[in-house]
Design an enzyme around this catalytic site. Structure first.
Site, mmCIF file in Angstrom:
data_model
loop_
_atom_site.group_PDB
_atom_site.id
_atom_site.type_symbol
_atom_site.label_atom_id
_atom_site.label_comp_id
_atom_site.label_asym_id
_atom_site.label_seq_id
_atom_site.Cartn_x
_atom_site.Cartn_y
_atom_site.Cartn_z
ATOM 1 N N GLU A 146 36.683 39.720 37.356
ATOM 2 C CA GLU A 146 38.153 39.712 37.407
ATOM 3 C C GLU A 146 38.636 41.070 37.932
ATOM 4 O O GLU A 146 39.191 41.875 37.185
ATOM 5 C CB GLU A 146 38.723 39.407 36.019
ATOM 6 C CG GLU A 146 38.211 38.073 35.461
ATOM 7 C CD GLU A 146 38.548 37.852 33.985
ATOM 8 O OE1 GLU A 146 39.386 38.621 33.450
ATOM 9 O OE2 GLU A 146 37.987 36.934 33.389
ATOM 10 N N GLU A 193 47.365 37.833 33.123
ATOM 11 C CA GLU A 193 46.427 36.974 33.836
ATOM 12 C C GLU A 193 46.913 36.763 35.266
ATOM 13 O O GLU A 193 47.874 36.036 35.517
ATOM 14 C CB GLU A 193 46.302 35.627 33.113
ATOM 15 C CG GLU A 193 45.562 35.682 31.793
ATOM 16 C CD GLU A 193 44.054 35.537 31.972
ATOM 17 O OE1 GLU A 193 43.603 35.343 33.123
ATOM 18 O OE2 GLU A 193 43.341 35.608 30.951
ATOM 19 N N HIS A 231 36.325 42.449 32.511
ATOM 20 C CA HIS A 231 35.356 41.449 32.977
ATOM 21 C C HIS A 231 35.073 41.712 34.451
ATOM 22 O O HIS A 231 35.996 41.812 35.267
ATOM 23 C CB HIS A 231 35.908 40.029 32.804
ATOM 24 C CG HIS A 231 36.020 39.601 31.380
ATOM 25 N ND1 HIS A 231 37.075 38.858 30.892
ATOM 26 C CD2 HIS A 231 35.200 39.816 30.324
ATOM 27 C CE1 HIS A 231 36.902 38.622 29.608
ATOM 28 N NE2 HIS A 231 35.774 39.206 29.243
ATOM 29 N N HIS A 269 43.665 40.591 33.544
ATOM 30 C CA HIS A 269 42.587 39.602 33.613
ATOM 31 C C HIS A 269 42.878 38.640 34.756
ATOM 32 O O HIS A 269 43.879 38.742 35.456
ATOM 33 C CB HIS A 269 42.484 38.835 32.287
ATOM 34 C CG HIS A 269 41.860 39.617 31.175
ATOM 35 N ND1 HIS A 269 40.524 39.536 30.850
ATOM 36 C CD2 HIS A 269 42.398 40.520 30.307
ATOM 37 C CE1 HIS A 269 40.266 40.338 29.825
ATOM 38 N NE2 HIS A 269 41.380 40.956 29.485
#
Length: 260
Positions: free
Chosen positions: A68, A215, A65, A162
């Site tokens: 990110e 994350e 993404h 992410h």
């Protein structure tokens, strides 16, 4: 005699380093060292760096993404660290993709240049057909590039960076791996659930390959590479150890005929 031993040891180290370098490939194509690079929608080269040739593969991905970006510097730092200390591979082949979505990273958008979320474009059983998901699985050059890497290298463990949830998520048979990796970086383990058509849903739930979604916090990209490595480098070394402990996946079939 001591002088002879020192000379022989130096020669052995030189041979080992030469072997390691010969097993390192940096390319924009999954298939071969001399092939033309795979390109994003807007024509940016899709990078992959392959280090070592062990029977077990660890695949590390960042930048799926474009909003990110913090994982990319960590993946590049890992490459440099391993090139400086190749013995850390210990029979693991390391496949690194620092920017899967270079167009999105350049534009600051979650999606690729065609407006498709690359983490919803996978042929998982839970795929849902929407325009933002690509309509059909693997419609995008970036996801086809990564699918070919999965087919070629057949990883025993996949890590995907992410943001911004600050936790270690997992799919497939990866709970205990997630717990050990999380302890190495002081992030909590949270099972967020496989999103429709996500890489985690396909690789982890459908193919049965352990996959961790790392994350990082929302503001992680504000940190320097050195600070990111200080905080999260240990989780990457732990992941290498985890890959070494897993059995090679010679039976893995990533791409079914209707997705080629």
């Amino acid at each position: 005699m001591a002088h002879v031993v020192l000379v022989l040891c130096a020669a052995a180290r030189a041979l080992a380093f030469a072997w390691f370098c010969s097993a390192c490939v940096t390319t924009g194509s999954p298939s071969s060292r001399g092939a033309a690079p795979d390109l994003s929608v807007e024509g940016r080269a899709l990078e992959v760096h392959v280090l070592g040739d062990g029977p077990r593969t660890l695949l590390v991905i960042a930048g799926i993404h474009g909003t990110e970006p913090a994982g990319g510097p960590l993946v590049r730092r890992l490459e440099r660290e391993v090139r400086g200390a190749p013995e850390r591979l210990r029979g693991v082949k390391l496949v690194l993709v620092p920017e899967l979505n270079p167009d999105g990273l350049a534009a600051g958008t979650r999606t690729n240049a065609r407006g498709v979320d690359l983490n919803r474009n996978w042929p998982a059983r839970n795929f849902t057909s929407t325009e933002r998901h690509g309509g059909d699985p693997l419609t995008e050059p970036e996801t086809r590039f990564l699918a070919n890497l999965l087919e070629l290298h057949r990883p025993v463990l996949v890590l995907s960076f992410h943001q911004p949830l600050a936790c270690v998520d997992y799919d497939g048979p990866a709970e205990q791996i997630a717990e050990r990796v999380a302890r190495a970086c002081n992030l909590p383990v949270k099972k967020l659930g496989a999103r429709p058509g996500s890489l985690g849903a396909y690789v982890g739930e459908d193919l049965g390959v352990p996959i961790l979604t790392l994350e990082l916090p929302a503001n992680a990209q504000r940190s320097s590479e050195e600070e990111l490595w200080r905080r999260y480098g240990a989780l990457l070394w732990q992941a290498l150890d985890e890959a070494f402990a897993l059995d090679p996946r010679t039976d893995l079939v990533v791409l079914q005929q209707d997705h080629l």
